[in-house]
Design an enzyme around this catalytic site. Structure first.
Site, short mmCIF file in Angstrom:
data_model
loop_
_atom_site.label_atom_id
_atom_site.label_comp_id
_atom_site.label_asym_id
_atom_site.label_seq_id
_atom_site.Cartn_x
_atom_site.Cartn_y
_atom_site.Cartn_z
N ILE A 166 0.91 -1.15 0.00
CA ILE A 166 0.00 0.00 0.00
C ILE A 166 0.94 1.18 0.00
CG2 ILE A 166 -1.89 1.13 1.21
CD1 ILE A 166 -1.76 -1.25 3.19
N CYS A 167 0.96 1.99 -1.02
CA CYS A 167 1.95 3.07 -0.91
C CYS A 167 1.30 4.43 -0.84
CB CYS A 167 3.03 2.98 -1.96
SG CYS A 167 2.54 3.63 -3.52
N LEU A 168 1.94 5.28 -0.05
CA LEU A 168 1.40 6.63 0.16
C LEU A 168 1.98 7.52 -0.93
CD1 LEU A 168 2.58 6.73 3.83
CD2 LEU A 168 0.37 5.99 3.04
N LYS A 170 -2.84 4.99 -1.73
CA LYS A 170 -2.92 4.41 -3.07
C LYS A 170 -2.35 3.02 -2.92
CE LYS A 170 -1.70 4.02 -7.55
NZ LYS A 170 -1.16 2.71 -7.29
#
Lengths: 326, 280
Positions: A90-92, A186
Site C-alpha cells: 500500500i503506498c502513500l 494508493k
C-alpha cells in the site's frame, strides 16, 4: 547497527531518530527496524476500537526507499484483516488521479496512524483493498491476536501496551492524526482481488452478533483518527451500526456477491461520509475503476489493430511471393 | 526545456507514448501494478533527463544566453529581453523541477550575504528562531530538525566567507539542496498558516489555508505563486523583486517587489512556470 551505516546519509540519520522515537510500544502502534536492516521495519497497529477491527492487532512491514524522507515509505500488511490485501504494497505515493502528497516532514508514525485511520474507510474495489463483511472482519480481528511474526519474533498479544479505560492521546498523537487524514492512500498491487485468506474467514463460525457492531463510540472515540471529523459531523455512532442487510452468517457468499452487498450498504452512507471528509481524501477509487475500463478498451482496440496489421502483413507477403513465382 | 510548464508538456506527451507502448504486454492480463510502475519509472527517467541537462543551480552566465533561447523572429520575447538588458547583466539558471523558486531564493539570498556579515548575522538569528516557531505551530520537531540543521549549516558556512564556488557546490549537492528546499517550504507553510486570516482570501477552490499548504506548499516539486513568495519573503524578512516576462504585449518586463515597498536584494526572473536568478 550504528557501524553498518553511513551516519552522514540523511535517510540513516532520520531513521535512527525515528527508531529512537518509536522505541517503546504505545497502546495503538509500535514499529522498529529489523535487526539487520534499518530500511525495513516491522510494525503492529491496533484496530480502531469503534470499528469492525476492534480487538484486532495487525502486523506488517514498512520498506523505506534510500531517498527517505524525500520519497514515501511502502507499507505491506502481513495479518489478514479484511481491509487491505496481505503481502501487497500500500503506498502513500502517486496514482494517476492523485498528485504526489507525501511530505518530507511526515514520518513512519504518520504512516502508522494513517493506516489505523484508513482501516474503517471503504475499500470500494480499489486495488489492494478488500471489502470483507463486518462479520468476517470481526472474526479476523479476533484471530489476529494469535499472529506471531516469524521474522521479527513479535507476538500480537504482547506487541502493544494494553488499552487502559481512560487512555488519553498525547497532543503529538492528535497532530499526527490530523496529518494522517491528508494522506491519500494508493494501494499498489496486482488486480486479482480474489482474497486468498477468505476461506479461513468463511469457515470460521462467527460468534459475534449483530449488536456488537454498535459498541460504544464513547471514551475510545479519540483514538480514531477521524475523531476530529466526528466532532463536527453528527454523532459517529450513526455510521456504526451495520444495516441488517449484511449477509446472514450461515450462507457463504462469493467475494463478488459480498462486495456488491457491501457497496449497496456503503452507497447509503456515501453522502454523509463524503460531506464530512476533506475533499482531497475523498475515496480515490471511482476514477481508478474508470481507468481500468478505459485501459481495457484501449488494450482490446490495440490488440485488434495489431492483429489486423499482422494479418495484412502475412497476406501481402503471400501475395508478393505468389506474384513472384508467376 | 525552458520552464516547468514546458517540462510538464513533454512529460505528458512522453507518458502518452509510453502508455501506448506498454499497453501491448498488458494484453496478457490487465496489470495495474506494472502500469503504475511504468509511469513512475517514466517520470523518473524524465526527471533524470532534466537533471542531466540542468544543474540545480548553474554558473553565472551573460544575460545574452537568453536571446539565444528564443527565435529571432519571436519579437515579443526579444523586445522584452532587450528591456531586461537595461537593468541586468547576468543570469543564473536553476533546474526546472518545480522547486526552482525556493532554490533560486535560497541561493541568491545566501550569495548576497557572503560579503555582508551584518545582514548575515541578522538573517542567522531569524533562521535560528524559525524552527521554534514551527514547533509551536504544531510541526513535529524531530521530523523538521534535520531540514533546519542543514539550513543552519549553510548559513554557518557563509559566515566563514567561503568561495562562491563552495556555496554553489553545496547548492548542487542534491541532499543538501533538497533539504534546504524542504525547510523553505516549511517556513512558507508555517507563515501562511500563522497568518491564515489574511491568506485565506487568496486561496482558490474553497480550500483552507492548511489544506492549501499540505497540497501546494509542503510536497516537493509543487510550483510557487505570488502567495508563496509573499509568505516566504515575510517569514524571513527578506525583500524579493521578481521580473515577469511572458507573452503579454508591451515590449517591457514588469516587476513586482515582495513585500511591497521593500528594498530588494534578490532579483528573480519569472517566465511562465519557472524562476531564475538575475544580477545587475
Amino acid at each position: 547497527m550504528e557501524n553498518k551505516y553511513n551516519l552522514k546519509s540523511p535517510a540513516v540519520k532520520r531513521l535512527m531518530k525515528e527508531a529512537a522515537e518509536l522505541r517503546d510500544p504505545t497502546e495503538h502502534y509500535h514499529a522498529q527496524p529489523l535487526e539487520d536492516n534499518l530500511f525495513e521495519w516491522h510494525f503492529s497497529v491496533r484496530g480502531p476500537p469503534d470499528s469492525d477491527f476492534d480487538g484486532g492487532v495487525y502486523h506488517g512491514r514498512i520498506v523505506l526507499p534510500p531517498e527517505y524522507p524525500m520519497k514515501p515509505p511502502s507499507i505491506i500488511l502481513l495479518t489478514p484483516n479484511g481491509r487491505f490485501e496481505v503481502g501487497k504494497k500500500i503506498c502513500l505515493s502517486i496514482s494517476g488521479h492523485h498528485p504526489e502528497t507525501w511530505q518530507p516532514s511526515w514520518s513512519i508514525r504518520t504512516a502508522l496512524i494513517a493506516i489505523i485511520g484508513f482501516m474503517p474507510t471503504k475499500g470500494e474495489g480499489a486495488i489492494g483493498s478488500l471489502d470483507y463483511t463486518p462479520e468476517e472482519r470481526r472474526a479476523l480481528a479476533k484471530k489476529s491476536q494469535d499472529f506471531c511474526c516469524e521474522s521479527c519474533g513479535c507476538s500480537m498479544r504482547t506487541a502493544l501496551l494494553a488499552l487502559t479505560p481512560n487512555s488519553d492521546p498525547s497532543p503529538e498523537d492528535h497532530q499526527a492524526k490530523e496529518l494522517a487524514q491528508q494522506i491519500s492512500f494508493k494501494a499498489e498491487s496486482s488486480l486479482s482481488r480474489q482474497p486468498s485468506e477468505s476461506g479461513g474467514a468463511e469457515s470460521e463460525p462467527s460468534t459475534l452478533t449483530e449488536g456488537d457492531s454498535s459498541t460504544s463510540a464513547g471514551q475510545e472515540a479519540d483514538v480514531e483518527p477521524q475523531a476530529e471529523l466526528a466532532e463536527e459531523s453528527p454523532a459517529p455512532s450513526e455510521e456504526e451500526p451495520r444495516p441488517p442487510a449484511a449477509p446472514s452468517v450461515g450462507r457463504p457468499l462469493s467475494p463478488r456477491q459480498r462486495r456488491a452487498q457491501q457497496h449497496n450498504q456503503q452507497g447509503q452512507r456515501d453522502g454523509r461520509e463524503a460531506a464530512s471528509r476533506l475533499p482531497f481524501i475523498a475515496p480515490p477509487h471511482q476514477p481508478q475503476d474508470d481507468s481500468h475500463a478505459g485501459s481495457a478498451v484501449l488494450i482490446v482496440v490495440l490488440t485488434l489493430a495489431l492483429a489486423a496489421l499482422i494479418f495484412r502483413r502475412i497476406y501481402l507477403a503471400n501475395e508478393y511471393k505468389f506474384d513472384y513465382e508467376l | 526545456m525552458r520552464s516547468c510548464r514546458r517540462r510538464k508538456q513533454i512529460w505528458t506527451a512522453k507518458m502518452a507514448e509510453e502508455q501506448q507502448e506498454s499497453s501491448q504486454p498488458e494484453v496478457e492480463g490487465v496489470n495495474c501494478l506494472a502500469y503504475d510502475e511504468a509511469i513512475i519509472a517514466q517520470q523518473d527517467r524524465i526527471q533524470q533527463e532534466i537533471a542531466n541537462s540542468n544543474p540545480l543551480v548553474s554558473d553565472r552566465q551573460d544575460l545574452a544566453v537568453l536571446q539565444r533561447e528564443y527565435a529571432e523572429e519571436d519579437t515579443v520575447y526579444q523586445l522584452k529581453i532587450k528591456d531586461l538588458h537595461k537593468k541586468y547583466s547576468y543570469i543564473r539558471k536553476t533546474r526546472p523541477d518545480g522547486n526552482c523558486f525556493y532554490r533560486a531564493f535560497g541561493f541568491a539570498h545566501l550569495e548576497s550575504l557572503l560579503d555582508d556579515s551584518k545582514e548575515l548575522q541578522k538573517f542567522k538569528a531569524v533562521a535560528a528562531k524559525s524552527k521554534l516557531d514551527l514547533v509551536n505551530e504544531g510541526f513535529t520537531e524531530f521530523t523538521i530538525e534535520d531540514f533546519h540543521n542543514t539550513f543552519m549549516d549553510l548559513i554557518e558556512l557563509c559566515e566563514k566567507q567561503p568561495s562562491l564556488q563552495e556555496l554553489l557546490s553545496s547548492f548542487n549537492d542534491q541532499n543538501v539542496s533538497d533539504y534546504v528546499v524542504v525547510y523553505l517550504r516549511l517556513l512558507t507553510s508555517g507563515y501562511l498558516q500563522r497568518e491564515y486570516g489574511f491568506f485565506q482570501h487568496f486561496i482558490e477552490g474553497g480550500r483552507s489555508v492548511k489544506e492549501f499548504c499540505q497540497q501546494e506548499v509542503e510536497p516537493m516539486s509543487k510550483e510557487s505563486d505570488h502567495i508563496h513568495i509573499i509568505a516566504l519573503a515575510q517569514a524571513l524578512n527578506v525583500s524579493i523583486l521578481v521580473e515577469y516576462m511572458d507573452r503579454g504585449e508591451g515590449g517591457t518586463v514588469n516587476h513586482h517587489v515582495f513585500p511591497e515597498g521593500g528594498d530588494p536584494r534578490i532579483f528573480l526572473l519569472y517566465r511562465p512556470g519557472h524562476y531564475d536568478i538575475l544580477y545587475k
